[in-house]
Design a protein around this motif. Structure first.
Motif, PDB file in Angstrom:
ATOM      1  N   THR A   6       0.854  -1.179   0.000  1.00 48.38           N
ATOM      2  CA  THR A   6       0.000   0.000   0.000  1.00 48.38           C
ATOM      3  C   THR A   6       0.893   1.233   0.000  1.00 48.38           C
ATOM      4  N   ASP A   7       0.279   2.391  -0.114  1.00 47.86           N
ATOM      5  CA  ASP A   7       1.026   3.649  -0.057  1.00 47.86           C
ATOM      6  C   ASP A   7       0.896   4.310   1.311  1.00 47.86           C
ATOM      7  N   LYS A   8       0.422   3.584   2.290  1.00 46.86           N
ATOM      8  CA  LYS A   8       0.213   4.108   3.634  1.00 46.86           C
ATOM      9  C   LYS A   8       1.301   3.578   4.565  1.00 46.86           C
ATOM     10  N   GLU A   9       1.236   4.008   5.813  1.00 50.98           N
ATOM     11  CA  GLU A   9       2.184   3.466   6.786  1.00 50.98           C
ATOM     12  C   GLU A   9       1.788   2.031   7.112  1.00 50.98           C
ATOM     13  N   THR A  10       2.698   1.280   7.671  1.00 47.83           N
ATOM     14  CA  THR A  10       2.476  -0.136   7.955  1.00 47.83           C
ATOM     15  C   THR A  10       1.290  -0.307   8.904  1.00 47.83           C
ATOM     16  N   GLY A  11       0.387  -1.203   8.522  1.00 48.60           N
ATOM     17  CA  GLY A  11      -0.808  -1.445   9.321  1.00 48.60           C
ATOM     18  C   GLY A  11      -0.967  -2.925   9.632  1.00 48.60           C
ATOM     19  N   LEU A  12      -1.898  -3.225  10.524  1.00 49.33           N
ATOM     20  CA  LEU A  12      -2.097  -4.594  10.961  1.00 49.33           C
ATOM     21  C   LEU A  12      -3.578  -4.913  10.997  1.00 49.33           C
ATOM     22  N   GLY A  13      -3.930  -6.074  10.443  1.00 51.58           N
ATOM     23  CA  GLY A  13      -5.275  -6.610  10.546  1.00 51.58           C
ATOM     24  C   GLY A  13      -5.172  -7.995  11.163  1.00 51.58           C
ATOM     25  N   ILE A  14      -6.103  -8.317  12.061  1.00 49.35           N
ATOM     26  CA  ILE A  14      -6.051  -9.596  12.754  1.00 49.35           C
ATOM     27  C   ILE A  14      -7.393 -10.291  12.611  1.00 49.35           C
ATOM     28  N   SER A  15      -7.350 -11.564  12.253  1.00 49.84           N
ATOM     29  CA  SER A  15      -8.555 -12.378  12.144  1.00 49.84           C
ATOM     30  C   SER A  15      -8.377 -13.618  13.014  1.00 49.84           C
ATOM     31  N   VAL A  16      -9.301 -13.778  13.962  1.00 49.03           N
ATOM     32  CA  VAL A  16      -9.268 -14.955  14.838  1.00 49.03           C
ATOM     33  C   VAL A  16     -10.651 -15.598  14.775  1.00 49.03           C
TER      34      VAL A  16
END
Length: 83
Positions: A6-16
């Protein structure tokens, strides 16, 4: 773990999934993954979106932060986003 450019800052998504355990277990695993990301963020490459999908093998009341962190760093190194 899935890494998307992406062109954004590093992000996090979590799926549990519910298969992992009840809500207490799922939220604890989510908190541990989020904390691991927060403490290792400076070592990750910029402009990435990271999606972590927790599998039911991670479930258990005995899971420790050190186990989650080592697995997170190992996966980041495999995907060449850990410097």
């Amino acid at each position: 773990m899935i890494v998307i450019n992406t062109d954004k800052e590093t992000g996090l998504g979590i799926s549990v999934s519910k298969k992992v355990g009840n809500s207490v277990v799922r939220h604890r695993i989510t908190r541990l993954i989020r904390e691991s990301f927060r403490l290792n963020r400076q070592n990750l490459l910029d402009n990435k979106s990271i999606v972590v999908i927790a599998r039911n093998t991670i479930a258990g009341k005995n899971i420790k932060y050190e186990d989650i962190e080592s697995a997170f760093i190992h996966l980041c190194k495999i995907h060449n986003i850990y410097s």
